[in-house]
Design a protein around this motif. Structure first.
Motif, PDB file in Angstrom:
ATOM      1  N   TYR A  32     -24.631 -13.372  89.259  1.00 60.33           N
ATOM      2  CA  TYR A  32     -24.583 -14.827  89.371  1.00 60.33           C
ATOM      3  C   TYR A  32     -25.550 -15.509  88.423  1.00 60.33           C
ATOM      4  N   ARG A  53     -27.150 -14.746  84.009  1.00 61.29           N
ATOM      5  CA  ARG A  53     -27.228 -13.587  84.894  1.00 61.29           C
ATOM      6  C   ARG A  53     -28.417 -12.689  84.591  1.00 61.29           C
ATOM      7  N   ALA A  98     -26.028 -20.655  93.309  1.00 62.53           N
ATOM      8  CA  ALA A  98     -25.525 -19.480  92.589  1.00 62.53           C
ATOM      9  C   ALA A  98     -24.103 -19.734  92.115  1.00 62.53           C
ATOM     10  N   ASN A 100     -20.803 -17.883  90.064  1.00 64.34           N
ATOM     11  CA  ASN A 100     -20.166 -16.690  89.499  1.00 64.34           C
ATOM     12  C   ASN A 100     -19.628 -17.078  88.123  1.00 64.34           C
ATOM     13  N   TYR A 111     -20.896 -24.072  91.048  1.00 65.63           N
ATOM     14  CA  TYR A 111     -21.791 -23.306  91.910  1.00 65.63           C
ATOM     15  C   TYR A 111     -21.149 -23.080  93.277  1.00 65.63           C
TER      16      TYR A 111
END
Length: 124
Positions: A32, A53, A98, A100, A111
């Motif tokens: 993430y 990340r 967070a 992806n 997010y």
């Protein structure tokens, strides 16, 4: 699934410093991109900083550039926001989030997970 818990907020005088921490659960933390957002009373939640990340890329809002630094420790599932030269206009609830996402993004809608927030108050 990622759970996020912020800490480190408080009351500080203008010109002072605070370090916010965000603890993440889950085995996929390094998958993430992580961001910090803030929301002042009566205002919309706004982007503050983000980190990719592996921590190779960062991005900051113009209002905090040169004063705030975002970092992460993937071995500890932690992300940090070092805030220096704080101003009264930095007063807000600060949220860890967070995404992806490959790279960095300041788009709130990217997010997927959010913490509960930690209050930062800067007195003049």
């Amino acid at each position: 699934q990622v759970q996020l818990v912020e800490s480190g907020g408080g009351l500080v005088q203008a010109g002072g410093s605070l370090r916010l921490s965000c603890a993440a659960s889950g085995r996929t933390f390094s998958s993430y991109a992580m961001g910090w957002f803030r929301q002042a009373p009566g205002k919309e939640r706004e982007f503050v900083a983000c980190i990719s990340r592996r921590g190779r890329s960062t991005n900051y809002a113009d209002s905090v550039k040169g004063r705030f630094t975002i970092s992460r420790d993937n071995a500890k599932n932690m992300v940090y926001l070092q805030m220096n030269s704080l101003k009264p206009e930095d007063t807000a609830v600060y949220y860890c989030a967070a995404a992806n996402f490959l790279g960095v993004t300041n788009a709130r809608e990217k997010y997927d997970y959010w913490g509960q927030g930690t209050q930062v108050t800067v007195s003049s």
